[in-house]
Design a protein around this motif. Structure first.
Motif, PDB file in Angstrom:
ATOM      1  N   ALA A 136      38.995  36.400   7.330  1.00  0.00           N
ATOM      2  CA  ALA A 136      40.128  36.012   8.176  1.00  0.00           C
ATOM      3  C   ALA A 136      40.469  37.211   9.055  1.00  0.00           C
ATOM      4  O   ALA A 136      40.778  38.292   8.556  1.00  0.00           O
ATOM      5  N   SER A 137      40.386  37.008  10.371  1.00  0.00           N
ATOM      6  CA  SER A 137      40.624  38.108  11.301  1.00  0.00           C
ATOM      7  C   SER A 137      41.699  37.730  12.313  1.00  0.00           C
ATOM      8  O   SER A 137      41.816  36.571  12.714  1.00  0.00           O
ATOM      9  N   GLU A 138      42.462  38.725  12.719  1.00  0.00           N
ATOM     10  CA  GLU A 138      43.459  38.561  13.771  1.00  0.00           C
ATOM     11  C   GLU A 138      43.278  39.685  14.788  1.00  0.00           C
ATOM     12  O   GLU A 138      43.221  40.857  14.419  1.00  0.00           O
ATOM     13  N   THR A 139      43.147  39.298  16.029  1.00  0.00           N
ATOM     14  CA  THR A 139      42.966  40.252  17.121  1.00  0.00           C
ATOM     15  C   THR A 139      44.178  40.197  18.037  1.00  0.00           C
ATOM     16  O   THR A 139      44.545  39.113  18.516  1.00  0.00           O
ATOM     17  N   THR A 140      44.796  41.328  18.263  1.00  0.00           N
ATOM     18  CA  THR A 140      45.935  41.421  19.170  1.00  0.00           C
ATOM     19  C   THR A 140      45.644  42.474  20.223  1.00  0.00           C
ATOM     20  O   THR A 140      44.796  43.354  20.031  1.00  0.00           O
ATOM     21  N   GLY A 141      46.332  42.403  21.324  1.00  0.00           N
ATOM     22  CA  GLY A 141      46.126  43.379  22.382  1.00  0.00           C
ATOM     23  C   GLY A 141      46.810  42.969  23.665  1.00  0.00           C
ATOM     24  O   GLY A 141      47.699  42.098  23.667  1.00  0.00           O
ATOM     25  N   ALA A 142      46.391  43.595  24.752  1.00  0.00           N
ATOM     26  CA  ALA A 142      47.006  43.316  26.047  1.00  0.00           C
ATOM     27  C   ALA A 142      45.997  43.582  27.154  1.00  0.00           C
ATOM     28  O   ALA A 142      45.150  44.479  27.043  1.00  0.00           O
ATOM     29  N   PHE A 143      46.095  42.767  28.203  1.00  0.00           N
ATOM     30  CA  PHE A 143      45.322  42.976  29.426  1.00  0.00           C
ATOM     31  C   PHE A 143      46.249  43.538  30.502  1.00  0.00           C
ATOM     32  O   PHE A 143      47.444  43.201  30.564  1.00  0.00           O
ATOM     33  N   ARG A 144      45.698  44.351  31.343  1.00  0.00           N
ATOM     34  CA  ARG A 144      46.416  44.840  32.516  1.00  0.00           C
ATOM     35  C   ARG A 144      45.514  44.591  33.714  1.00  0.00           C
ATOM     36  O   ARG A 144      44.456  45.214  33.852  1.00  0.00           O
ATOM     37  N   LEU A 145      45.931  43.656  34.576  1.00  0.00           N
ATOM     38  CA  LEU A 145      45.088  43.247  35.691  1.00  0.00           C
ATOM     39  C   LEU A 145      45.206  44.243  36.838  1.00  0.00           C
ATOM     40  O   LEU A 145      46.332  44.597  37.255  1.00  0.00           O
ATOM     41  N   PRO A 146      44.086  44.693  37.376  1.00  0.00           N
ATOM     42  CA  PRO A 146      44.138  45.630  38.508  1.00  0.00           C
ATOM     43  C   PRO A 146      44.678  44.957  39.767  1.00  0.00           C
ATOM     44  O   PRO A 146      44.664  43.729  39.901  1.00  0.00           O
ATOM     45  N   ALA A 147      45.126  45.774  40.679  1.00  0.00           N
ATOM     46  CA  ALA A 147      45.521  45.246  41.990  1.00  0.00           C
ATOM     47  C   ALA A 147      44.287  44.727  42.711  1.00  0.00           C
ATOM     48  O   ALA A 147      43.155  45.132  42.426  1.00  0.00           O
ATOM     49  N   SER A 217      47.955  36.664  38.387  1.00  0.00           N
ATOM     50  CA  SER A 217      48.090  37.310  39.694  1.00  0.00           C
ATOM     51  C   SER A 217      47.646  38.754  39.570  1.00  0.00           C
ATOM     52  O   SER A 217      47.754  39.373  38.499  1.00  0.00           O
ATOM     53  N   ALA A 218      47.146  39.290  40.666  1.00  0.00           N
ATOM     54  CA  ALA A 218      46.664  40.668  40.668  1.00  0.00           C
ATOM     55  C   ALA A 218      47.796  41.628  40.366  1.00  0.00           C
ATOM     56  O   ALA A 218      48.940  41.436  40.796  1.00  0.00           O
ATOM     57  N   GLY A 219      47.459  42.666  39.597  1.00  0.00           N
ATOM     58  CA  GLY A 219      48.448  43.676  39.258  1.00  0.00           C
ATOM     59  C   GLY A 219      49.366  43.294  38.133  1.00  0.00           C
ATOM     60  O   GLY A 219      50.264  44.068  37.787  1.00  0.00           O
ATOM     61  N   ALA A 220      49.181  42.109  37.543  1.00  0.00           N
ATOM     62  CA  ALA A 220      50.064  41.672  36.466  1.00  0.00           C
ATOM     63  C   ALA A 220      49.736  42.425  35.186  1.00  0.00           C
ATOM     64  O   ALA A 220      48.597  42.788  34.917  1.00  0.00           O
ATOM     65  N   GLY A 221      50.727  42.655  34.385  1.00  0.00           N
ATOM     66  CA  GLY A 221      50.507  43.272  33.091  1.00  0.00           C
ATOM     67  C   GLY A 221      51.749  43.953  32.590  1.00  0.00           C
ATOM     68  O   GLY A 221      52.689  44.190  33.355  1.00  0.00           O
ATOM     69  N   PRO A 222      51.794  44.247  31.318  1.00  0.00           N
ATOM     70  CA  PRO A 222      50.748  43.885  30.355  1.00  0.00           C
ATOM     71  C   PRO A 222      50.830  42.413  29.952  1.00  0.00           C
ATOM     72  O   PRO A 222      51.920  41.859  29.855  1.00  0.00           O
ATOM     73  N   LEU A 223      49.671  41.801  29.765  1.00  0.00           N
ATOM     74  CA  LEU A 223      49.574  40.414  29.333  1.00  0.00           C
ATOM     75  C   LEU A 223      49.146  40.416  27.863  1.00  0.00           C
ATOM     76  O   LEU A 223      47.989  40.664  27.538  1.00  0.00           O
ATOM     77  N   ASP A 224      50.108  40.180  26.988  1.00  0.00           N
ATOM     78  CA  ASP A 224      49.844  40.241  25.555  1.00  0.00           C
ATOM     79  C   ASP A 224      49.090  39.004  25.089  1.00  0.00           C
ATOM     80  O   ASP A 224      49.317  37.887  25.576  1.00  0.00           O
TER      81      ASP A 224
END
Length: 486
Positions: A136-147, A217-224
């Motif tokens: 059983a695995s759980e992955t968490t994190g965040a993306f940060r979209l470049p401009a 959208s570009a530049g959006a973040g952090p996207l959890d």
């Protein structure tokens, strides 16, 4: 007449040498049954691995979880020459036309953390068994979209943010124990199987699950994000972190893990109740930029990281008695040489000459040990099987040697020597790291013992005495035959 006198004299002087040559030939003969036992072990090991593969196919193969990866479709303008409306073969006229060429960008997570637990179990089919696990695995994190200006695209390219997807690679989807769900911000999104391969990876053979994302959208973040994946597998469990900063924590109830992969754990604990390990991987060790294009080698680089990178935990079965049986057979000739050498010493020091058939009988008992050990190990386990087979072989050889040498003490001496070697070999088989050293020491000790016992031998006189013993034995046999006839 002179020739008849020379030949008996030659055989008398070299009787010991000729007997040793005969024993050398008998040792070579014993390689035939030992090779047969080796082939039987190989066959049984193959059947065991076949059962493991079959159970693994039904339960789940070695599993790999890689990702997630955010896939952003883009369209870039491309000017091409097309036929003009009035084009003819006589007047081929072309005009320039702009077309939109579709590509994809792969955006990797800024942060990624994986937490997993593993529970092992064994399944049997007949006398064979396979080691399986549930994870059983759980992955968490965040993306940060470049401009948009920082993305590797042409200036007037179209960014299709409303068609973005989140991809996760799972090695064997048949081992999925649940329907993975993606938590994207405050939205819960379902995963589905991706039916088409990545562009530029038509023959990769990797399986993917994907989830459609809300318009970005570009530049959006952090996207959890957060996703849970429960898998069933066998053999090994591998994670491929793709974040700029990644951390993996894995714990399980199996006490014999083996950590592999391109990164070893930064901390690990292995106890009788199980294990735990943590890894920390930076983007430098990952070897990938944060944004890749599917052309220009981007897809190939991503797939290369997924197939050969990451961290791996293998479940090692320490009771693989087929492997130990194979290693023990390698010492088969040593047992034969030591036993034949001991019997030859008894023969040289005693008044009883042994026949080649008697040596072969003892060699057959020694060979039977390895076959008996294997057959018992499949039922009662390696340690008990080794002890029972050694006890039976030592008892058989001891009783037979006491009879053919007409000395109970010599029979017990040979049995004690064999018992000591069997015990030493068992310890050697348990110590994989020092097996070569222990085997070399055993050979040195046995050679030293042989040199010490034979240090005062007068081999020419010994040959004559053995020849005389043979002659006296022949006369005794003839007298017994004559007495029986009368």
């Amino acid at each position: 007449m002179e020739k008849d006198k020379i030949l008996p004299g030659f055989f008398a002087r070299n009787a010991a040498l000729l007997k040793i040559a005969l024993l050398g030939l008998l040792v070579l003969v014993m390689t035939v049954p030992l090779e047969y036992v080796w082939s039987v072990i190989q066959e049984r090991a193959y059947l065991s691995r076949a059962v493991e593969r079959e159970l693994g196919e039904s339960w789940g193969r070695a599993q790999t979880i890689a990702g997630p990866v955010l896939v952003l479709p883009i369209e870039e303008p491309q000017t091409v020459k097309v036929r003009a409306p009035g084009w003819t073969a006589a007047q081929p006229v072309y005009v320039k036309e702009q077309k939109w060429h579709r590509r994809h960008l792969y955006i990797l997570p800024e942060e990624q953390s994986v937490s997993a637990t593993l529970a092992s179990q064994t399944r049997k089919r007949g006398i064979y068994e396979a080691l399986l696990y549930s994870a059983a695995s759980e992955t968490t994190g965040a993306f940060r979209l470049p401009a948009a200006a920082a993305l590797p695209v042409k200036q007037d390219a179209r960014l299709l943010w409303d068609q973005a997807r989140l991809l996760v690679h799972v090695a064997d989807l048949r081992g999925s124990a649940n329907a993975p769900q993606l938590q994207w911000g405050d939205q819960r999104l379902p995963f589905d199987v991706r039916s088409e391969p990545l562009l530029g990876a038509s023959d990769s053979g990797l399986s993917w699950i994907e989830a459609p994302l809300p318009k970005l959208s570009a530049g959006a973040g952090p996207l959890d994000f957060s996703l849970q994946v429960d898998l069933k597998g066998s053999g090994a469990l591998r994670f491929v972190p793709l974040g700029r900063a990644s951390e993996i924590a894995l714990s399980g109830d199996w006490p014999h893990p083996s950590f592999a992969g391109v990164n070893l754990p930064t901390a690990s604990t292995v106890e009788a109740a199980g294990f735990s390990a943590t890894w920390q991987v930076s983007h430098l060790a990952r070897g990938l930029p944060q944004v890749l294009r599917d052309d220009n080698g981007g897809t190939a680089a991503l797939l290369r990281q997924i197939t050969s990178g990451g961290v791996e935990t293998r479940l090692v079965n320490p009771v693989d008695f087929y492997l130990k049986s194979e290693r023990s057979v390698k010492y088969g000739l040593l047992f034969v040489v030591v036993t034949f050498g001991t019997l030859f010493t008894f023969e040289a020091l005693g008044r009883r000459r042994l026949h080649a058939v008697q040596y072969l009988m003892v060699g057959a008992a020694l060979t039977l040990f390895f076959l008996l050990q294997l057959s018992l190990a499949e039922v009662v386990g390696f340690a008990a099987a080794y002890g029972l087979a050694a006890l039976a072989c030592v008892a058989l050889v001891t009783l037979y040697a006491a009879k053919i040498t007409t000395s109970r003490g010599r029979g017990l001496l040979l049995g004690g020597l064999l018992a000591g070697i069997y015990g030493y070999l068992f310890i050697t088989l348990q110590s994989e790291d020092h097996a070569l050293l222990m085997g070399s020491v055993l050979l040195l000790v046995l050679l030293a013992a042989a040199m010490y016992v034979t240090r005062n031998f007068d081999w020419y006189a010994l040959g004559q005495r053995m020849a005389q013993t043979a002659s006296e034995g022949e006369e005794t046999r003839r007298a017994e035959d004559a007495a029986g006839a009368s």
